[in-house]
Design an enzyme around this catalytic site. Structure first.
Site, PDB file in Angstrom:
ATOM      1  N   GLN A 180      19.396  66.249   3.296  1.00 48.41           N
ATOM      2  CA  GLN A 180      20.447  65.625   4.121  1.00 48.41           C
ATOM      3  C   GLN A 180      19.873  64.691   5.184  1.00 48.41           C
ATOM      4  O   GLN A 180      20.626  63.984   5.851  1.00 48.41           O
ATOM      5  CB  GLN A 180      21.316  66.690   4.800  1.00 48.41           C
ATOM      6  CG  GLN A 180      22.141  67.537   3.853  1.00 48.41           C
ATOM      7  CD  GLN A 180      23.278  66.769   3.186  1.00 48.41           C
ATOM      8  OE1 GLN A 180      23.663  65.675   3.617  1.00 48.41           O
ATOM      9  NE2 GLN A 180      23.815  67.329   2.119  1.00 48.41           N
ATOM     10  N   SER A 200      16.788  64.307  -2.528  1.00 52.12           N
ATOM     11  CA  SER A 200      17.638  64.285  -3.719  1.00 52.12           C
ATOM     12  C   SER A 200      18.335  62.941  -3.852  1.00 52.12           C
ATOM     13  O   SER A 200      18.757  62.352  -2.840  1.00 52.12           O
ATOM     14  CB  SER A 200      18.683  65.405  -3.582  1.00 52.12           C
ATOM     15  OG  SER A 200      19.629  65.323  -4.618  1.00 52.12           O
ATOM     16  N   GLY A 201      18.491  62.482  -5.100  1.00 54.32           N
ATOM     17  CA  GLY A 201      19.077  61.163  -5.339  1.00 54.32           C
ATOM     18  C   GLY A 201      20.555  61.049  -5.025  1.00 54.32           C
ATOM     19  O   GLY A 201      21.001  60.059  -4.435  1.00 54.32           O
ATOM     20  N   CYS A 324      28.379  73.812  -2.621  1.00 58.63           N
ATOM     21  CA  CYS A 324      27.624  74.738  -3.461  1.00 58.63           C
ATOM     22  C   CYS A 324      28.067  76.181  -3.260  1.00 58.63           C
ATOM     23  O   CYS A 324      27.530  77.079  -3.859  1.00 58.63           O
ATOM     24  CB  CYS A 324      26.137  74.635  -3.168  1.00 58.63           C
ATOM     25  SG  CYS A 324      25.492  73.011  -3.482  1.00 58.63           S
TER      26      CYS A 324
HETATM   27  N1  PLP Z   1      19.423  71.063   0.225  1.00 62.77           N
HETATM   28  C1  PLP Z   1      20.451  70.598   0.962  1.00 62.77           C
HETATM   29  C2  PLP Z   1      20.353  70.600   2.440  1.00 62.77           C
HETATM   30  C3  PLP Z   1      21.601  70.120   0.330  1.00 62.77           C
HETATM   31  O1  PLP Z   1      22.627  69.668   1.056  1.00 62.77           O
HETATM   32  C4  PLP Z   1      21.654  70.138  -1.083  1.00 62.77           C
HETATM   33  C5  PLP Z   1      22.886  69.723  -1.799  1.00 62.77           C
HETATM   34  O2  PLP Z   1      23.980  69.921  -1.326  1.00 62.77           O
HETATM   35  C6  PLP Z   1      20.549  70.615  -1.796  1.00 62.77           C
HETATM   36  C7  PLP Z   1      19.451  71.065  -1.103  1.00 62.77           C
HETATM   37  C8  PLP Z   1      20.530  70.645  -3.282  1.00 62.77           C
HETATM   38  O3  PLP Z   1      20.323  69.345  -3.784  1.00 62.77           O
HETATM   39  P1  PLP Z   1      20.722  69.026  -5.319  1.00 62.77           P
HETATM   40  O4  PLP Z   1      22.208  69.003  -5.373  1.00 62.77           O
HETATM   41  O5  PLP Z   1      20.096  67.699  -5.591  1.00 62.77           O
HETATM   42  O6  PLP Z   1      20.133  70.096  -6.134  1.00 62.77           O
END
Ligand code: PLP
Length: 379
Positions: A180, A200-201, A324
């Site tokens: 983030q 992350s992309g 998530c």
């Molecule tokens: N870490 C944080 C702080 C996130 O906000 C997210 C996704 O919401 C992730 C990790 C996971 O990333 P990805 O969706 O690319 O697996």
């Protein structure tokens, strides 16, 4: 037509990134490992794209390893971090407000006999660097601390953590989940003093299914995937050239306009906060400062899922917590120890460079209609 306020969950892929992916898949679509010229050209492209991501991150090309997502980078860093220091101890420090991509691997390590200290935030979501320093022990082998919290937008003291580790001569490696933070707050892995850092992309207008792990030059870690030896032998599997091309393009262009984009998001965030406080009685802004793209609020006494559904029916999309954690109460908001009516009504509004003034107008009027038309919950 809809108004999207969930950019911390995912962003729309920018057209230049789509174009780069199309070119990678239709023009230079060879296998970068093939020895003939067509493969060589694909390999040269991967090298360029790695340099683009490194440029946006402020690190060396050889410190960037492509992964499939932020979750993979987090899992890899934690696993490799503890394995590398296996003989030095079995204590890990992280925070109670990490993403589940960090918390779940930590819980698994606890099941396998590691001890994990979870640092608690204060009511403003802040982690006290002194708390981290006090938790560090001679057998602490890994510290994992995110840069920007995905639900609160708070910025965590990663640099201070690096300084404490160094000052105390602790063997711990420092991992940072910067998913983030990337292109939202200025940093470089070196400036932060971290050993491992994941991005992350799909949070930066690139597609889902691509990310990267920064591994400090000279740090030897174990592979994530064994096989044909791609990614300098550490993450095998034929490179996802379309995804990588798009990710690199979004990272490069995003880095070029980062300051403008930050100012745009910060100004919309500020305006949204003050208009909501004025026009929606009972609405409270939970965190006043922090990263420019995340504004956590609560409609005290209302049920956030009901508000989210009400807004969704009117074409305004935001989240009641991290996407998530569907259906489960957010561990992050819970860690703030808010009174129950505030916890129940917690909402996350998140912005990007795509967010417009019309979006903000629509959000403010939909939330004030929700406040008038919905009944506060009695629980
Ligand atoms: N870490 C944080 C702080 C996130 O906000 C997210 C996704 O919401 C992730 C990790 C996971 O990333 P990805 O969706 O690319 O697996």
């Amino acid at each position: 037509m809809f108004h999207y306020f969930d950019h911390a969950a995912t962003t729309k892929v920018r057209p230049e990134a789509v174009q780069a992916a199309v070119e990678a898949m239709t023009l230079e679509w060879g296998n970068p490992s093939s020895v003939y010229a067509f493969g060589g050209r694909a390999a040269a492209k991967v090298k360029e794209w790695r340099a683009d991501v490194a440029g946006a991150l402020g690190c060396l090309s050889e410190e960037v390893y492509f992964t499939s997502c932020g979750t993979e980078g987090d899992n890899w860093a934690i696993q490799a971090g503890v394995e590398r220091n296996r003989r030095k101890g079995k204590h890990i420090i992280t925070t109670a407000i990490e993403h589940s991509a960090v918390l779940e691997p930590c819980r698994e390590l606890e099941r396998q006999g590691w001890e994990v200290t979870y640092l608690l935030p204060d009511r403003q979501g802040r982690i006290d660097p002194a708390q981290l320093e006090a938790a560090l022990r001679p057998d602490t082998v890994l510290v994992s601390m995110m840069l920007v919290n995905n639900e609160l937008g708070t910025i965590l003291p990663v640099k201070e953590a690096a300084q404490s580790i160094k000052r105390l001569g602790c063997p711990a490696l420092l991992h940072c989940d910067a998913v983030q933070g990337f292109l939202k707050v200025p940093f470089s892995p070196k400036e932060l003093g971290v050993d491992l850092l994941s991005v992350s992309g799909h949070k930066i207008h690139a597609p889902k299914g691509i990310g990267a792990l920064y591994v400090r030059k000279g740090l030897k870690i174990s592979p994530m995937i064994r096989g044909g030896g791609q990614e300098f032998g550490l993450r095998s599997g034929t490179e996802a050239t379309g995804q990588i091309a798009a990710f690199a393009t979004a990272a490069r262009l995003g880095a070029e306009t980062m300051e403008q984009d930050r100012a745009h998001m910060a100004s919309l965030r500020k305006e949204t906060a003050s208009r909501l406080k004025e026009q929606v009685p009972g609405l409270k802004v939970l965190i006043e400062d922090g990263a420019p793209h995340i504004l956590p609020v609560t409609m005290t006494g209302y049920k956030s899922e009901v508000v989210v559904r009400y807004l969704s029916d009117r074409g305004v999309y935001l989240s009641s917590g991290s996407a998530c954690h569907k259906g489960k109460p957010s561990h992050v908001f819970a860690a703030l120890k808010l009174p129950k009516p505030e916890l129940d009504g917690a909402l996350r509004i998140s912005f990007s460079s795509d967010t417009t003034q019309e979006d903000v107008d629509a959000l403010v009027s939909a939330l004030s209609a929700a406040q008038r038309e919905l009944f506060p919950s009695m629980s």
